[in-house]
Design a protein around this motif. Structure first.
Motif: not given
Length: 378
Positions: A269-298
């Motif tokens: 699980g630790l391997f997967r978690q670090v990989a997910a966080l690396r992936w978000l950084e590589e894509r340049g996606v922030t938590v603020a953008e995740i939240h805004a995206h979810a709100r727009a969908l809702a």
């Protein structure tokens, strides 16, 4: 609008046509985590017992650093990891005085709520619960109740059965200076921007990868503020790391977050978690953008409900409420029937009693919301 669907090809492609609207429950994992799962296996094959130097060394420190940055924690060393948050519940409770006085809410998740209710049955704890709805009233209710004096205050950042969110700083102020304070951030971490810098010295904070962090199960974490609860009775031998080089009198503990560690665990699980966080950084996606995206969908979902049989007036938390998590909750007398109907039409949601929950995430675009609305129509 973000479109990261291609990066979730394994989860989304496993059952073409399925619409997954339960990001708040089991969030799909990005493809990067599949390679990480294999990397965990290969690490064990290559290093065998030596894998722990890798897991508790570079991998551990990277996970700490990335999570600390997301929460604006001043010291990554205050973080430790466990297979689930219930392990931390047990260790925190084990560090309290006998028959502790507990102040909490009516909206806590089962990892805490069930455990504390069972102890209450045996007379091992004294529990006061304040109403968790509406969310904005929670800090004031806590502050009023806290005047009676408590050993532990336990409050969710986002309540799992409604979606109401609270401000960690307001809850910390309401708890007062003396009680141990724990913020359950499982529905807040990586769903809402969270800055703990002002309360890091005072509040415990726990969460994990199962939901919005997209790392899956097996990687929960706890921020343990310095000086609070230094010696949990429920302890594993890993909690001595950092203290092993000193004089061994009694049962030694690490001074940092490692004091809440258990023992041998599955590190995948630790391997997967670090990989997910690396992936978000590589894509340049922030938590603020995740939240805004979810709100727009809702918002698109609620705007399109006319003629579907679902009524936006049944939302527990209004869609435009700023203090809301990344899921919507409808209070419906026939919630079970709605859940079954959606399941029969290839839509994944979940239900808590009379409440139907629909979660939104970065593996979706407006196309998925429109497809959901189409399947809602009679």
């Amino acid at each position: 609008m973000l479109d990261l669907r291609a990066d979730f090809s394994h989860f989304l492609g496993s059952q073409p046509g399925r619409l997954h609207f339960a990001a708040h429950s089991h969030h799909p994992w990005p493809d990067a985590t599949r390679a990480a799962q294999l990397a965990a296996w290969d690490c064990a094959a290559r290093l065998q017992d030596g894998k722990w130097d890798e897991v508790l060394g570079p991998l551990w420190r990277e996970a700490q650093a990335r999570i600390a940055a997301l929460l604006n924690l001043p010291d990554p060393g205050t973080l430790c990891f466990a297979p689930n948050t219930h392990e931390f519940v047990g260790r925190i409770l084990s560090a309290l005085p006998e028959r502790p006085r507990v102040l909490t809410t009516t909206g806590e998740f089962h990892s805490f709520g069930r455990q504390i209710a069972r102890l209450e049955e045996e007379g091992l704890v004294s529990v006061t619960r304040v109403e968790s709805e509406p969310g904005p009233a929670v800090p004031e209710r806590l502050a009023t109740a806290a005047k009676a004096g408590f050993d532990l205050v336990w409050v969710s950042q986002v309540f799992f059965n409604s979606g109401w969110a609270v401000d960690p700083a307001a809850v910390t102020e309401a708890a007062g200076p003396d009680a141990v304070l724990v913020l359950d951030g499982y529905h807040g971490f990586m769903a809402r921007p969270t800055d703990l810098s002002a309360v890091a010295h005072r509040a415990f904070y726990l969460s994990g990868g199962y939901k919005y962090a997209m790392g899956g199960e097996g990687c929960a974490f706890l921020h343990a503020p310095p000086g609070w609860l230094p010696r949990p009775r429920d302890t594993g031998w890993y909690a001595a790391f950092g203290a092993l080089s000193g004089a061994q009198r009694g049962v030694p503990y690490a001074a940092d977050g490692m004091r809440f560690m258990g023992a041998t665990f599955d590190p995948s699980g630790l391997f997967r978690q670090v990989a997910a966080l690396r992936w978000l950084e590589e894509r340049g996606v922030t938590v603020a953008e995740i939240h805004a995206h979810a709100r727009a969908l809702a918002a698109r979902f609620v705007a399109g409900l006319a003629g579907t049989g679902l009524d936006g007036a049944r939302l527990v938390v209004p869609v435009d409420e700023p203090m809301r998590g990344n899921f919507l909750c409808l209070d419906l007398p026939d919630a079970e029937a709605w859940h079954r109907r959606l399941e029969s039409r290839g839509v994944v949601t979940d239900r808590r009693g009379t409440r139907l929950r629909l979660g939104f995430g970065i593996y979706q675009t407006f196309d998925e919301v429109d497809a959901l609305l189409a399947r809602l129509h009679p």
